[in-house]
Write an enzyme that holds these catalytic residues in place. Structure first.
Site, PDB file in Angstrom:
ATOM      1  N   HIS A   1       0.826  -1.200   0.000  1.00 11.24           N
ATOM      2  CA  HIS A   1       0.000   0.000   0.000  1.00 11.24           C
ATOM      3  C   HIS A   1       0.865   1.257   0.000  1.00 11.24           C
ATOM      4  O   HIS A   1       0.482   2.269  -0.579  1.00 11.24           O
ATOM      5  CB  HIS A   1      -0.934   0.002   1.210  1.00 11.24           C
ATOM      6  CG  HIS A   1      -2.021  -1.020   1.114  1.00 11.24           C
ATOM      7  ND1 HIS A   1      -3.331  -0.694   0.846  1.00 11.24           N
ATOM      8  CD2 HIS A   1      -1.995  -2.365   1.236  1.00 11.24           C
ATOM      9  CE1 HIS A   1      -4.072  -1.798   0.800  1.00 11.24           C
ATOM     10  NE2 HIS A   1      -3.274  -2.825   1.055  1.00 11.24           N
TER      11      HIS A   1
ATOM     12  N   ASP B   1      -5.296   5.447   0.303  1.00 13.39           N
ATOM     13  CA  ASP B   1      -5.371   4.180  -0.403  1.00 13.39           C
ATOM     14  C   ASP B   1      -6.633   3.453   0.054  1.00 13.39           C
ATOM     15  O   ASP B   1      -7.303   3.842   1.014  1.00 13.39           O
ATOM     16  CB  ASP B   1      -4.090   3.355  -0.245  1.00 13.39           C
ATOM     17  CG  ASP B   1      -3.965   2.609   1.068  1.00 13.39           C
ATOM     18  OD1 ASP B   1      -4.962   2.033   1.546  1.00 13.39           O
ATOM     19  OD2 ASP B   1      -2.845   2.558   1.610  1.00 13.39           O
TER      20      ASP B   1
END
Length: 475
Positions: A31, A128
């Site tokens: 991520h 994200d």
């Protein structure tokens, strides 16, 4: 008689202000990496960028990469986000990344006062997908548009967006019995999803991972747009279905901004690259299962047999623990001294962090054995490297399906999820040979690489999308 004409010059419009973008990554290098790449791209387009960093960090790799990145990007600011520790009520929930996702979303109320005082004032928040459930509330509090960076394929993102409608009431697990065909899950506008490719936690009632993803799914619908590290030629069917309203008319647009370009600042062991310099073109099999996958000892042994039995040279990045702080075993302990001795002239086994982008770019690489984490898939696609797909967890089977569909990789669906089956060395050697010798796979990979180059060049499709996003934030 002369006359004098007085000209009144129009006032020139001031140049648009550079937008100020706050970026919030969730747990895990998978991520963090795309968020850092996006941060670098935004900064190169004269945006003010603030990187929100969760404290304490979950892994050593994450904190090291952030520090190195910030040193080389001095214009990017950071904001420490001290999260409240979270202990899940179910003691069987041991995955530290799932726990970190939940802890961040539960602590997100602490962000609003921190972000409200930034200078210049924020233009948007980009989180994200793992942190979007909390970030959408912060954006609402501050009256800001919220964009979400999906860290997976457009295809799996589309599945996530549809997930709430598949969930059984009061159990938060998918009701396969009501999907008409227990072997497939049908979603409007998309090719069917094989049930066997859906992450197993989605089928377990009240699993923390499913709860997190359902929350993320609901947040997707509130976003201004969903940025995805992909491009049209790679996932055109999904992008056209979603953006054409076939999936869900209320879903914001999928905005392809990939392949995200490398920043070239990996904190990595350089020895593998020196070894690769001595190898012939397209002669080496590169093996890496990412930073979240630790194979069983028996599978490591069989993988070693497969690499040895294939007869090809190999570079194998080995990992034995999920979190790098705990990964202290030596290579020899995992694969055996005899294996190291037998293969010393044609193979290298390393532990620790390597510069995967540079390795995949190296002309000696002929095949990539990958878990199909999306960052790895896109890096291979951008460099024209054919793949042996070996998905292990999460979204990786769906991603492997994308690789197989576009004809740049081989995937044996019978190999199962992580720990379900010990795949024998003979099977592995056979698949390696297939990928290394298949000229059609290699040609497809080459063509897709050229499409990727065209997407990110100035005036390319993904370059236009990013510029339009920035332009919208300036108004």
């Amino acid at each position: 008689m002369s006359t004098t004409t007085n000209y009144i010059l129009p006032l020139s419009s001031p140049p648009p202000l550079s937008p100020h973008v706050a970026l919030l990554p969730s747990a895990g290098m998978g991520h963090l990496t795309p968020i850092l790449l996006l941060a670098a791209m935004l900064a190169s387009h004269n945006c003010h960028v603030t990187l929100i960093t969760a404290q304490p960090p979950l892994s050593t790799a994450k904190s090291t990469h952030i520090s190195t990145f910030l040193i080389s990007h001095p214009t990017i600011n950071t904001l420490n986000f001290h999260i409240i520790p979270y202990t899940p009520p179910d003691p069987t929930t041991t995955d530290p990344f799932f726990v970190q996702y939940e802890a961040m979303n539960r602590s997100v109320h602490l962000l609003s006062p921190l972000l409200s005082s930034t200078s210049p004032p924020l233009s948007t928040i980009i989180s994200d997908i793992g942190a979007c459930a909390g970030a959408c509330h912060v954006a609402d509090d501050l009256g800001l548009p919220h964009y979400i960076l999906s860290t997976t394929s457009a295809r799996f993102t589309s599945f996530v967006s549809h997930l709430p409608s598949l969930i059984q009431p009061h159990t938060t697990s998918i009701n396969i019995a009501e999907t008409r065909d227990q072997n497939q899950i049908l979603i409007p506008g998309l090719a069917p999803f094989e049930t066997s490719t859906i992450p197993p936690p989605f089928l377990i009632p009240n699993h923390i991972f499913t709860n997190t993803v359902v929350s993320s799914s609901l947040a997707l619908r509130k976003a201004k747009g969903i940025l995805i590290n992909t491009f049209h030629a790679f996932e055109h069917e999904t992008l056209e279905a979603v953006n054409g309203g076939k999936l869900n008319p209320d879903l914001p647009p999928f905005l392809p901004i990939g392949p995200l370009e490398p920043h070239g600042l990996e904190v990595a062991d350089s020895r593998p690259l020196l070894w690769l310099d001595q190898q012939p073109p397209k002669s080496v099999v590169f093996v890496s299962f990412g930073n979240r996958t630790a194979l069983l000892k028996e599978q490591i042994t069989e993988l070693g047999k497969g690499l040895e039995g294939s007869g090809y040279k190999f570079l194998w990045v080995l990992k034995s623990k999920i979190v790098d702080k705990e990964d202290i075993g030596e290579v020899e302990e995992l694969v055996g001294d005899s294996f190291i001795q037998r293969t010393k002239d044609r193979g290298v086994v390393v532990k620790g962090w390597v510069d995967q982008e540079k390795i995949l770019t190296h002309p000696s690489i002929g095949c990539f054995i990958s878990h199909c984490g999306w960052n790895s898939v896109v890096e291979a696609v951008a460099r024209g490297v054919p793949m042996l797909a070996w998905p292990q967890i999460g979204d990786q089977k769906v991603n492997a399906g994308v690789v197989e569909t576009v004809g740049i990789g081989v995937w044996d669906k019978g190999w199962g999820w992580l720990g379900e089956k010990v795949v024998k060395g003979e099977e592995i050697a056979e698949k390696v040979t297939t990928v290394m010798t298949d000229s059609k796979l290699r040609e497809n990979a080459r063509k897709l690489r050229e499409e990727a180059k065209g997407a990110v060049k100035v005036g390319g499709s993904c370059d236009k999308v990013l510029r339009e996003i920035i332009s919208n934030l300036q108004h």
